[in-house]
Motif scaffolding. Structure first.
Motif, PDB file in Angstrom:
ATOM      1  N   GLY A   1       0.724  -1.284   0.015  1.00 17.83           N
ATOM      2  CA  GLY A   1       0.005   0.051   0.046  1.00 17.83           C
ATOM      3  C   GLY A   1       0.922   1.260  -0.166  1.00 17.83           C
ATOM      4  O   GLY A   1       0.281   2.415  -0.248  1.00 17.83           O
ATOM      5  N   TRP A   2       2.371   1.056   0.142  1.00 16.18           N
ATOM      6  CA  TRP A   2       2.853   2.352   0.081  1.00 16.18           C
ATOM      7  C   TRP A   2       3.962   2.448  -0.807  1.00 16.18           C
ATOM      8  O   TRP A   2       4.640   3.334  -1.101  1.00 16.18           O
ATOM      9  CB  TRP A   2       3.772   2.430   1.508  1.00 16.18           C
ATOM     10  CG  TRP A   2       2.936   2.592   2.632  1.00 16.18           C
ATOM     11  CD1 TRP A   2       1.850   2.060   3.281  1.00 16.18           C
ATOM     12  CD2 TRP A   2       3.167   3.810   3.561  1.00 16.18           C
ATOM     13  NE1 TRP A   2       1.353   2.560   4.317  1.00 16.18           N
ATOM     14  CE2 TRP A   2       2.191   3.807   4.552  1.00 16.18           C
ATOM     15  CE3 TRP A   2       4.166   4.983   3.593  1.00 16.18           C
ATOM     16  CZ2 TRP A   2       1.921   4.949   5.589  1.00 16.18           C
ATOM     17  CZ3 TRP A   2       4.095   5.974   4.376  1.00 16.18           C
ATOM     18  CH2 TRP A   2       2.874   6.009   5.483  1.00 16.18           C
TER      19      TRP A   2
ATOM     20  N   PHE B   1       7.305  10.008   1.296  1.00 16.84           N
ATOM     21  CA  PHE B   1       7.394  10.267   2.797  1.00 16.84           C
ATOM     22  C   PHE B   1       7.649   9.272   3.684  1.00 16.84           C
ATOM     23  O   PHE B   1       8.295   9.633   4.677  1.00 16.84           O
ATOM     24  CB  PHE B   1       5.881  10.683   3.022  1.00 16.84           C
ATOM     25  CG  PHE B   1       5.519  10.555   4.373  1.00 16.84           C
ATOM     26  CD1 PHE B   1       5.978  11.665   5.278  1.00 16.84           C
ATOM     27  CD2 PHE B   1       4.568   9.658   4.839  1.00 16.84           C
ATOM     28  CE1 PHE B   1       5.609  11.732   6.840  1.00 16.84           C
ATOM     29  CE2 PHE B   1       4.202   9.941   6.350  1.00 16.84           C
ATOM     30  CZ  PHE B   1       4.703  10.766   7.083  1.00 16.84           C
ATOM     31  N   GLY B   2       7.592   8.064   3.329  1.00 16.81           N
ATOM     32  CA  GLY B   2       7.776   6.552   4.030  1.00 16.81           C
ATOM     33  C   GLY B   2       9.319   6.683   4.266  1.00 16.81           C
ATOM     34  O   GLY B   2      10.121   6.629   5.357  1.00 16.81           O
TER      35      GLY B   2
ATOM     36  N   GLY C   1      11.238   7.280   7.742  1.00 24.55           N
ATOM     37  CA  GLY C   1      12.458   6.080   8.049  1.00 24.55           C
ATOM     38  C   GLY C   1      13.671   6.655   8.431  1.00 24.55           C
ATOM     39  O   GLY C   1      14.228   6.208   9.439  1.00 24.55           O
ATOM     40  N   PHE C   2      13.989   7.628   7.646  1.00 29.35           N
ATOM     41  CA  PHE C   2      15.248   8.204   7.793  1.00 29.35           C
ATOM     42  C   PHE C   2      15.263   9.153   9.092  1.00 29.35           C
ATOM     43  O   PHE C   2      16.188   9.164  10.056  1.00 29.35           O
ATOM     44  CB  PHE C   2      15.624   9.236   6.887  1.00 29.35           C
ATOM     45  CG  PHE C   2      16.881  10.109   6.710  1.00 29.35           C
ATOM     46  CD1 PHE C   2      18.146   9.470   6.611  1.00 29.35           C
ATOM     47  CD2 PHE C   2      16.903  11.327   7.240  1.00 29.35           C
ATOM     48  CE1 PHE C   2      19.212  10.262   6.710  1.00 29.35           C
ATOM     49  CE2 PHE C   2      17.772  12.303   7.328  1.00 29.35           C
ATOM     50  CZ  PHE C   2      19.053  11.439   6.883  1.00 29.35           C
ATOM     51  N   VAL C   3      14.284   9.674   9.477  1.00 28.85           N
ATOM     52  CA  VAL C   3      13.938  10.515  10.667  1.00 28.85           C
ATOM     53  C   VAL C   3      14.109   9.919  11.880  1.00 28.85           C
ATOM     54  O   VAL C   3      14.780  10.072  12.844  1.00 28.85           O
ATOM     55  CB  VAL C   3      12.579  11.518  10.611  1.00 28.85           C
ATOM     56  CG1 VAL C   3      12.360  12.150  11.932  1.00 28.85           C
ATOM     57  CG2 VAL C   3      13.056  12.788   9.682  1.00 28.85           C
TER      58      VAL C   3
ATOM     59  N   THR D   1       7.241  15.062  11.618  1.00 29.39           N
ATOM     60  CA  THR D   1       7.351  14.910  10.245  1.00 29.39           C
ATOM     61  C   THR D   1       5.968  14.515  10.056  1.00 29.39           C
ATOM     62  O   THR D   1       5.704  14.970   8.533  1.00 29.39           O
ATOM     63  CB  THR D   1       8.402  14.061  10.377  1.00 29.39           C
ATOM     64  OG1 THR D   1       9.435  14.316  10.508  1.00 29.39           O
ATOM     65  CG2 THR D   1       8.579  13.453   8.808  1.00 29.39           C
ATOM     66  N   ILE D   2       5.225  13.658  10.487  1.00 28.79           N
ATOM     67  CA  ILE D   2       4.006  13.243   9.848  1.00 28.79           C
ATOM     68  C   ILE D   2       2.853  14.523   9.966  1.00 28.79           C
ATOM     69  O   ILE D   2       2.297  14.621   8.853  1.00 28.79           O
ATOM     70  CB  ILE D   2       3.088  11.958  11.023  1.00 28.79           C
ATOM     71  CG1 ILE D   2       4.121  10.855  10.962  1.00 28.79           C
ATOM     72  CG2 ILE D   2       1.873  11.897  10.816  1.00 28.79           C
ATOM     73  CD1 ILE D   2       3.877   9.750  11.897  1.00 28.79           C
TER      74      ILE D   2
END
Length: 192
Positions: free
Chosen positions: A23-24, A49-50, A54-56, A91-92
């Protein structure tokens, strides 16, 4: 399962494996497939964005694995947890203010706006933070080790940062929408 968090492992091209977040449209191992998706434009805003999220998350969590960053007391551990939570939630939130799945150029905006806003934020908050620590020191609220005042100050500063960054993300997305509605000439009038 649109938007689900199920990992799918599929074998393709003999020994090459693709691991995707269903889904991503995210790849976790097959970098060639990712490069192709980035070049041909099939990598979605949600997938990009994912990758940033993940990086953050890794950026916040990796220091925990380093020997020099082992928490000295419980407040250090709390501060680290709060820091990671605020970074991820901020971030979200910025992603949603940029338009979420329907937004554009999130990573470019997030990185660019974060850079400039971090410089401005540091200048704006330097004096108030120094004053707060001087007053807290006079009131014996600050010690040599991390304590509740340090955690509270860190939380307030990080939240203030993401509120400001979110404001600029929203203004930029609104300016883009206004420019699109008026043939590309409205960016300077939309508060940008």
């Amino acid at each position: 399962m649109h938007g689900g968090f199920v990992l799918a492992l599929a074998r393709a091209n003999g020994m090459h494996y693709t691991c995707e977040l269903v889904g991503w449209d995210m790849f976790f191992w097959n970098i060639k497939a990712l490069r192709v998706a980035l070049v041909d434009g099939t990598s979605s805003e949600r997938a990009r964005f994912g990758y940033l999220l993940g990086f953050v998350l890794l950026t916040g969590a990796v220091p925990l694995l380093l020997e020099d960053s082992i928490p000295q007391n419980a407040w250090d551990a709390i501060a680290t947890g709060v820091n990671i939570a605020v970074m991820v939630l901020g971030t979200i939130w910025a992603y949603h203010l940029n338009g979420g799945d329907r937004g554009h150029h999130f990573i470019e905006r997030y990185v660019s706006l974060s850079w400039v806003y971090t410089l401005r934020f540091a200048v704006m908050f330097m004096l108030p933070v120094v004053v707060a620590y001087v007053v807290a020191g006079l009131l014996d609220l600050v010690t040599d080790a991390t304590g509740p005042f340090d955690v509270a100050m860190g939380l307030m500063m990080e939240m203030a940062f993401y509120v400001g960054l979110g404001r600029h993300m929203r203004l930029t997305a609104a300016a883009e929408a206004e420019a699109a509605a008026h043939g590309g000439a409205a960016a300077h009038t939309a508060g940008v």
